[in-house]
Motif scaffolding. Structure first.
Motif, short mmCIF file in Angstrom:
data_model
loop_
_atom_site.label_atom_id
_atom_site.label_comp_id
_atom_site.label_asym_id
_atom_site.label_seq_id
_atom_site.Cartn_x
_atom_site.Cartn_y
_atom_site.Cartn_z
N ARG A 116 -84.34 -9.89 35.02
CA ARG A 116 -84.71 -10.27 36.30
C ARG A 116 -85.82 -9.18 36.66
NH1 ARG A 116 -80.64 -13.72 38.86
NH2 ARG A 116 -79.09 -14.24 37.56
N LEU A 117 -86.38 -9.61 37.95
CA LEU A 117 -87.34 -8.80 38.64
C LEU A 117 -86.89 -8.60 40.08
CD1 LEU A 117 -89.97 -6.97 38.28
CD2 LEU A 117 -91.22 -9.03 38.80
N GLY A 118 -86.28 -9.63 40.73
CA GLY A 118 -86.08 -9.75 41.99
C GLY A 118 -86.92 -9.95 42.97
N ALA A 119 -86.70 -10.02 44.35
CA ALA A 119 -87.65 -10.35 45.51
C ALA A 119 -88.19 -11.71 45.32
CB ALA A 119 -88.81 -9.15 45.46
N GLY A 120 -87.32 -12.56 44.88
CA GLY A 120 -88.06 -13.97 44.85
C GLY A 120 -88.92 -14.23 43.41
N CYS A 121 -88.99 -13.37 42.62
CA CYS A 121 -89.78 -13.48 41.38
C CYS A 121 -88.81 -14.25 40.54
CB CYS A 121 -90.22 -12.39 40.71
SG CYS A 121 -91.52 -11.40 41.84
N ASP A 122 -87.61 -14.11 40.40
CA ASP A 122 -86.55 -14.91 39.44
C ASP A 122 -86.61 -16.26 39.48
OD1 ASP A 122 -86.20 -12.25 38.69
OD2 ASP A 122 -83.95 -11.95 39.98
N GLU A 123 -86.43 -16.55 41.04
CA GLU A 123 -86.41 -17.95 41.28
C GLU A 123 -87.59 -18.79 41.19
OE1 GLU A 123 -83.45 -15.54 43.41
OE2 GLU A 123 -85.41 -15.50 43.07
N VAL A 125 -92.77 -14.38 32.09
CA VAL A 125 -93.38 -15.02 33.39
C VAL A 125 -94.07 -13.79 34.12
CG1 VAL A 125 -93.53 -16.59 35.43
CG2 VAL A 125 -92.30 -17.21 33.45
N LEU A 126 -94.97 -13.40 33.89
CA LEU A 126 -95.74 -12.32 34.44
C LEU A 126 -96.00 -12.39 35.99
CD1 LEU A 126 -96.73 -9.32 33.85
CD2 LEU A 126 -98.96 -10.43 33.53
N PHE A 127 -95.74 -11.39 36.71
CA PHE A 127 -96.39 -11.33 38.19
C PHE A 127 -96.92 -10.05 38.47
CE2 PHE A 127 -92.15 -13.82 38.06
CZ PHE A 127 -92.46 -14.81 39.10
N LYS A 152 -92.28 -8.55 34.97
CA LYS A 152 -92.24 -9.69 34.19
C LYS A 152 -90.83 -10.32 34.39
CE LYS A 152 -91.82 -7.73 29.78
NZ LYS A 152 -92.48 -7.30 28.43
N VAL A 153 -90.63 -11.53 34.34
CA VAL A 153 -89.19 -12.12 34.37
C VAL A 153 -89.19 -12.84 32.96
CG1 VAL A 153 -87.70 -13.87 35.25
CG2 VAL A 153 -89.22 -12.52 36.72
#
Length: 267
Positions: free
Chosen positions: A225-232, A262-264, A204-205
């Protein structure tokens, strides 16, 4: 040939060995456990199949802080009690102590949707065991609670004569259509980053933003942050999200700061 004395000694030794083996076997024959009995204490307790650390990671990565609890500033630890069945599944999931209705419900959801367990064993057989797991909710910095108010109703702070006062909104800001509708919109419009999908990154972010008097969301920034494009992607979603119903104070709209997860998830 063996002498009579030696034969007797050998027979005695064999008899002793047989008796000892029979006695040992008898010790292994435990009385049968009751099929539906739920145990609190067992010889071999139930444990998550993936291990305790992986289970703790699951709870942390999949927790969705309820908007209603964030708005009220609710936090704490919900102790969730449940039964680990012989199959490794869970049943009878309840909140042992109530912290907040929204937090209680989220803690129960996490346990129900969690990985399977290795069932408990007692007296040589698999049994049902009652387990309690604490689920902790800690408010992110700046989430919920007071909202800064500006306008003719404000009173200057003693230490900052020209600064705006901070008041607690009588009616916190909330998504138009409700919390469920907001998170459904997030899920529907989320574009899972290709890099995160490739690396199997989940989590999650936490995003902080300001809900303006007109319900628009501004000042969007990352808290966790989470990284790998998830933050954006999380920033994009919040910036493009529908308007909210603003917080109200003395019958007038005021600004309110909010932090939401925001859950991924690849599931």
């Amino acid at each position: 040939m063996l002498s009579t004395a030696r034969r007797l000694a050998l027979l005695l030794a064999l008899s002793t060995a047989v008796v000892s083996a029979a006695h040992a076997q008898q010790k292994l024959k435990y009385p049968k456990t009751q099929a539906d009995q739920i145990y609190d204490a067992v010889a071999k307790p139930a444990v998550p199949v993936s291990g305790l650390q992986a289970y703790a990671d699951y709870l942390e990565q999949n927790q969705q802080y309820p908007t209603a609890a964030l708005q009220k500033g609710s936090s704490g630890t919900v102790e969730v009690t449940f039964v680990v069945e012989k199959s490794g599944g869970v049943s009878n999931v309840v909140a042992k102590n109530s912290v907040d209705p929204a937090l209680d419900a989220e803690a129960i959801r996490l346990i129900k949707g969690g990985p399977k367990w290795t069932p408990a064993e007692h007296k040589g057989a698999k049994v049902r065991q009652r387990v309690t797991v604490p689920v902790t909710f800690q408010l992110p910095l700046g989430a919920g609670g007071p909202a800064p108010a500006t306008g003719h109703n404000e009173e200057p702070k003693p230490d900052k004569p020209d600064g705006p006062t901070v008041v607690k909104a009588e009616q916190p800001a909330r998504p138009v259509g409700g919390t469920d509708a907001f998170f459904e919109w997030i899920q529907k419009n989320q574009r899972y980053p290709a890099l995160a999908r490739k690396k199997n990154i989940e989590g999650k972010v936490l995003v902080e933003f300001m809900i303006q008097k007109d319900g628009s969301l501004t000042d969007v920034k990352l808290v966790k942050r989470l990284g790998a494009g998830c933050d954006e992607e999380a920033l994009r979603l919040i910036k493009a999200a529908p308007k909210w119903e603003p917080a109200m104070y003395q019958g007038k709209p005021v600004k309110q700061k909010m932090v939401l997860p925001v859950l991924f998830s690849l599931l």
